[in-house]
Design an enzyme around this catalytic site. Structure first.
Site, PDB file in Angstrom:
ATOM      1  CB  CYS A  44     -57.340 -71.811 -78.638  1.00 53.89           C
ATOM      2  SG  CYS A  44     -57.440 -70.478 -79.822  1.00 53.89           S
ATOM      3  CB  CYS A  49     -59.215 -67.735 -78.929  1.00 48.92           C
ATOM      4  SG  CYS A  49     -57.886 -68.552 -78.052  1.00 48.92           S
ATOM      5  CE  LYS A  52     -62.171 -63.985 -76.751  1.00 50.93           C
ATOM      6  NZ  LYS A  52     -60.813 -63.740 -76.217  1.00 50.93           N
ATOM      7  CE1 TYR A 181     -58.694 -63.914 -72.546  1.00 49.80           C
ATOM      8  CE2 TYR A 181     -57.060 -63.919 -70.794  1.00 49.80           C
ATOM      9  CZ  TYR A 181     -57.670 -64.563 -71.851  1.00 49.80           C
ATOM     10  OH  TYR A 181     -57.292 -65.822 -72.203  1.00 49.80           O
ATOM     11  CD  GLU A 185     -61.881 -61.262 -74.141  1.00 47.59           C
ATOM     12  OE1 GLU A 185     -60.959 -60.759 -74.779  1.00 47.59           O
ATOM     13  OE2 GLU A 185     -61.981 -62.493 -73.989  1.00 47.59           O
ATOM     14  CG  HIS A 439     -56.357 -38.190 -92.949  1.00 46.44           C
ATOM     15  ND1 HIS A 439     -56.574 -37.941 -91.610  1.00 46.44           N
ATOM     16  CD2 HIS A 439     -57.202 -37.399 -93.641  1.00 46.44           C
ATOM     17  CE1 HIS A 439     -57.514 -37.002 -91.508  1.00 46.44           C
ATOM     18  NE2 HIS A 439     -57.918 -36.668 -92.711  1.00 46.44           N
ATOM     19  CD  GLU A 444     -55.155 -39.675 -89.235  1.00 41.27           C
ATOM     20  OE1 GLU A 444     -54.402 -38.858 -89.756  1.00 41.27           O
ATOM     21  OE2 GLU A 444     -56.337 -39.851 -89.597  1.00 41.27           O
TER      22      GLU A 444
HETATM   23  C1  LIG Z   1     -62.731 -68.260 -72.590  1.00 43.86           C
HETATM   24  C2  LIG Z   1     -61.306 -68.183 -73.071  1.00 43.86           C
HETATM   25  C3  LIG Z   1     -60.956 -67.237 -74.012  1.00 43.86           C
HETATM   26  C4  LIG Z   1     -59.656 -67.166 -74.473  1.00 43.86           C
HETATM   27  N1  LIG Z   1     -59.345 -66.198 -75.393  1.00 43.86           N
HETATM   28  C5  LIG Z   1     -58.086 -66.101 -75.856  1.00 43.86           C
HETATM   29  C6  LIG Z   1     -57.762 -65.130 -76.834  1.00 43.86           C
HETATM   30  O1  LIG Z   1     -58.613 -64.346 -77.271  1.00 43.86           O
HETATM   31  N2  LIG Z   1     -56.491 -65.079 -77.301  1.00 43.86           N
HETATM   32  C7  LIG Z   1     -55.520 -65.937 -76.852  1.00 43.86           C
HETATM   33  O2  LIG Z   1     -54.383 -65.872 -77.309  1.00 43.86           O
HETATM   34  N3  LIG Z   1     -55.802 -66.871 -75.897  1.00 43.86           N
HETATM   35  C8  LIG Z   1     -57.053 -66.966 -75.397  1.00 43.86           C
HETATM   36  N4  LIG Z   1     -57.353 -67.924 -74.455  1.00 43.86           N
HETATM   37  C9  LIG Z   1     -56.249 -68.761 -73.917  1.00 43.86           C
HETATM   38  C10 LIG Z   1     -55.917 -69.915 -74.860  1.00 43.86           C
HETATM   39  O3  LIG Z   1     -57.092 -70.654 -75.147  1.00 43.86           O
HETATM   40  C11 LIG Z   1     -54.870 -70.822 -74.221  1.00 43.86           C
HETATM   41  O4  LIG Z   1     -53.760 -70.041 -73.839  1.00 43.86           O
HETATM   42  C12 LIG Z   1     -54.383 -71.906 -75.173  1.00 43.86           C
HETATM   43  O5  LIG Z   1     -55.453 -72.716 -75.612  1.00 43.86           O
HETATM   44  C13 LIG Z   1     -53.324 -72.775 -74.498  1.00 43.86           C
HETATM   45  O6  LIG Z   1     -52.931 -73.811 -75.333  1.00 43.86           O
HETATM   46  P1  LIG Z   1     -52.348 -75.176 -74.735  1.00 43.86           P
HETATM   47  O7  LIG Z   1     -51.838 -75.959 -75.901  1.00 43.86           O
HETATM   48  O8  LIG Z   1     -51.415 -74.875 -73.622  1.00 43.86           O
HETATM   49  O9  LIG Z   1     -53.586 -75.904 -74.061  1.00 43.86           O
HETATM   50  P2  LIG Z   1     -55.046 -76.213 -74.557  1.00 43.86           P
HETATM   51  O10 LIG Z   1     -55.383 -75.485 -75.779  1.00 43.86           O
HETATM   52  O11 LIG Z   1     -55.900 -76.032 -73.354  1.00 43.86           O
HETATM   53  O12 LIG Z   1     -54.993 -77.752 -74.928  1.00 43.86           O
HETATM   54  C14 LIG Z   1     -54.778 -78.755 -73.983  1.00 43.86           C
HETATM   55  C15 LIG Z   1     -55.425 -80.025 -74.485  1.00 43.86           C
HETATM   56  O13 LIG Z   1     -54.948 -81.132 -73.700  1.00 43.86           O
HETATM   57  C16 LIG Z   1     -56.002 -82.044 -73.521  1.00 43.86           C
HETATM   58  N5  LIG Z   1     -55.647 -82.864 -72.359  1.00 43.86           N
HETATM   59  C17 LIG Z   1     -55.510 -82.474 -71.081  1.00 43.86           C
HETATM   60  N6  LIG Z   1     -55.094 -83.499 -70.314  1.00 43.86           N
HETATM   61  C18 LIG Z   1     -54.950 -84.569 -71.146  1.00 43.86           C
HETATM   62  C19 LIG Z   1     -54.529 -85.914 -70.961  1.00 43.86           C
HETATM   63  N7  LIG Z   1     -54.139 -86.342 -69.753  1.00 43.86           N
HETATM   64  N8  LIG Z   1     -54.511 -86.734 -72.019  1.00 43.86           N
HETATM   65  C20 LIG Z   1     -54.887 -86.303 -73.249  1.00 43.86           C
HETATM   66  N9  LIG Z   1     -55.291 -85.045 -73.484  1.00 43.86           N
HETATM   67  C21 LIG Z   1     -55.309 -84.188 -72.447  1.00 43.86           C
HETATM   68  C22 LIG Z   1     -57.209 -81.154 -73.325  1.00 43.86           C
HETATM   69  O14 LIG Z   1     -58.415 -81.857 -73.599  1.00 43.86           O
HETATM   70  C23 LIG Z   1     -56.943 -80.048 -74.340  1.00 43.86           C
HETATM   71  O15 LIG Z   1     -57.522 -80.327 -75.585  1.00 43.86           O
HETATM   72  C24 LIG Z   1     -58.658 -68.053 -73.982  1.00 43.86           C
HETATM   73  C25 LIG Z   1     -59.007 -69.019 -73.037  1.00 43.86           C
HETATM   74  C26 LIG Z   1     -60.314 -69.088 -72.575  1.00 43.86           C
HETATM   75  C27 LIG Z   1     -60.678 -70.125 -71.562  1.00 43.86           C
END
Ligand SMILES: Cc1cc2nc3c(=O)[nH]c(=O)nc-3n(C[C@H](O)[C@H](O)[C@H](O)COP(=O)(O)OP(=O)(O)OC[C@H]3O[C@@H](n4cnc5c(N)ncnc54)[C@H](O)[C@@H]3O)c2cc1C
Length: 458
Positions: A44, A49, A52, A181, A185, A439, A444
């Site tokens: 994110c 997010c 973006k 999306y 986007e 308004h 609205e």
């Molecule tokens: C281009 C794009 C736009 C988006 N826009 C939106 C939006 O507008 N609104 C919205 O709500 N969501 C949006 N999302 C989705 C949102 O980013 C994800 O749903 C969210 O980040 C998920 O969180 P998470 O904690 O599951 O994983 P992540 O945020 O992906 O975090 C996982 C972390 O784990 C780390 N990791 C992975 N494997 C290991 C390991 N073995 N050891 C140590 N670290 C590790 C990774 O490096 C990463 O930092 C978007 C996603 C993308 C790709």
């Protein structure tokens, strides 16, 4: 009694879900460690997010400058510089990353800048440090990554959203594959920045799962802006071209662009995590299978966020994290709710949506009344822009409850966040009607749609 483990909780992944869980668990008194292999903040903050949305803001100025003319402004010599945007975005992302790390540290969690993999159900191996640590509970919050699975060779010639955030130059022509999306986007971002933009999608209509009226309105609007839409076709061949990549499609089209971006879905980061050593079960898409409380098939291993592929949004990952902490460290078993989650698509104009689409309502047995309104926003009476706002309410005939609220128009994301509270509280159409309008606003219209457009049986 002293624990036989190094930590009470080991969190793998410092993204939206992992950071929130580690902070809250540490604040609840647990001895917490967290490993992040890349950058704190996760998808994110680093490549989702936030960057973006900054790009979305950048892409709006071209239309804003055009619209300003109708209000008496003359803007000459406006010029866009991509490297400035990238540098400023990078600075802000680095600041946010620092904040995320600082907050985890301040909560008292131990941070490992390392890749963590499971050795068994209580042991985590840290790859860089080459050491093992043990924990009573393990939380997997490793997120996902963009899929490159096109089924054909040459995908290495393409970029995904990850690379798009670091392009050295703004392409002149871009082709984006996908209909979700992220594809939509980025099509708007590139087009807004003056890039010749084509979107290619394998199905007949983009934004599957959204209300059909919004999908149609979005497609019409994209075409109207000059974004080329190609449907019912996929790539069958990629090859290097003089300036970029050439691709062929199943409909016999040849497309050439400086960049081809794949936005064809995301895959859970569950491979190579050593899950098999602990016996954690995976689902069909390779996601970690969890129960209602985010517990995996192994009782002391939990998983939240995109790696579980439930509803892949940042606020959902955070909600799942808070429910996990309440369940395990607060003594109150709390299942995350995936009902009535509002969401936005940052196209221009935006989509904001919460609750059931018309077809979902009918397919789940509701007889419905539909209220629809399509109008020209006040601003565009002077800007001259040929753009309409669409609003739609799906109402249950039996209970009068508003089952779904859908907006395609400026600031739809902001509107739907507030409307979601009403829907979550079970608001009826009569209560919408009893609410006095603000308004002059576009919102609205949501409380002034008195005459139903049509009724439909289940
Ligand atoms: C281009 C794009 C736009 C988006 N826009 C939106 C939006 O507008 N609104 C919205 O709500 N969501 C949006 N999302 C989705 C949102 O980013 C994800 O749903 C969210 O980040 C998920 O969180 P998470 O904690 O599951 O994983 P992540 O945020 O992906 O975090 C996982 C972390 O784990 C780390 N990791 C992975 N494997 C290991 C390991 N073995 N050891 C140590 N670290 C590790 C990774 O490096 C990463 O930092 C978007 C996603 C993308 C790709």
């Amino acid at each position: 009694m002293a624990s036989k483990y190094d930590f009470d909780l080991f969190v793998i992944g410092g993204g939206s879900g992992g950071v929130r869980a580690s902070r809250m668990a540490a604040q609840a008194g647990a001895r917490v460690a967290i490993a992040e292999e890349y950058r704190f903040g996760g998808t994110c903050v680093i490549r989702g997010c936030i960057p973006k949305k900054l790009f979305v803001y950048a892409s709006h100025f071209a239309e804003d400058f055009e619209d300003a003319r109708g209000f008496g402004w003359t803007i000459e010599g406006a010029h866009f510089d991509w490297p400035t945007l990238i540098a400023n975005k990078d600075k802000e992302i680095a600041r946010l990353e620092g904040l995320y790390r600082k907050n985890v540290d301040a909560a008292g969690a131990v941070i490992f800048d390392d890749r963590a993999v499971l050795k068994d159900m209580h042991t985590v191996h840290l790859a860089k440090a080459d050491r093992d640590v043990t924990a009573e509970t393990i939380l997997i919050a490793t997120g996902g990554h963009p899929s490159r699975d096109t089924g054909i060779a040459g995908t290495e010639l393409c970029i995904t959203s990850d690379e798009t955030f670091h392009l050295k130059e703004l392409p002149k022509r871009v082709v984006i594959a996908g209909g979700g999306y992220i594809a939509v986007e980025f099509a708007h971002i590139f087009h807004g920045l003056g890039v010749d933009t084509t979107l290619i999608y394998r199905g007949p209509k983009i934004m599957r799962g959204f209300d059909d009226d919004l999908r149609d309105a979005l497609q019409d609007s994209m075409r109207g802006k000059g974004i080329r839409l190609l449907f019912d076709q996929i790539f069958t061949r990629f090859e290097k071209a003089d300036a970029g990549v050439r691709a062929e499609t199943s409909a016999g089209k040849t497309l050439e662009a400086d960049r081809i971006m794949l936005a064809i879905g995301r895959e859970p980061n569950a491979k190579g995590l050593g899950l098999e050593h602990a016996g954690v079960k995976l689902g069909r898409k390779g996601e970690i299978v969890v129960d209602a409380y985010s517990r995996s098939s192994i009782p002391n291993i939990y998983a939240i966020g995109d790696v579980t592929d439930r509803l892949n949004l940042t606020p959902v990952a955070i909600h799942e994290a808070m429910c996990f902490v309440k369940t395990v460290y607060g003594g109150v078993p709390t299942a995350p709710s995936h009902e009535l989650v509002a969401t936005a698509v940052f196209s221009r104009p935006e989509i904001g949506t919460v609750g059931m689409t018309e077809s979902q309502a009918r397919h789940t047995g509701h007889a419905i009344d539909v209220y629809k309104s399509s109008f020209r926003p006040l601003k565009h009476t002077l800007s001259g822009r040929d753009e309409k706002t669409l609003m739609k309410l799906v109402v249950d005939q039996r209970t009068d409850r508003v089952l779904g609220l859908h907006v395609f128009g400026p600031d739809a994301g902001e509107m739907v966040q507030l409307a979601a509270i009403a829907l979550k509280m079970g608001a009826t159409k009569a209560q919408f009607d009893a609410t006095v309008a603000v308004h002059p606003t576009a919102a609205e219209e949501l409380v002034t749609m008195r005459t139903k457009s049509y009724a439909k049986a289940p």
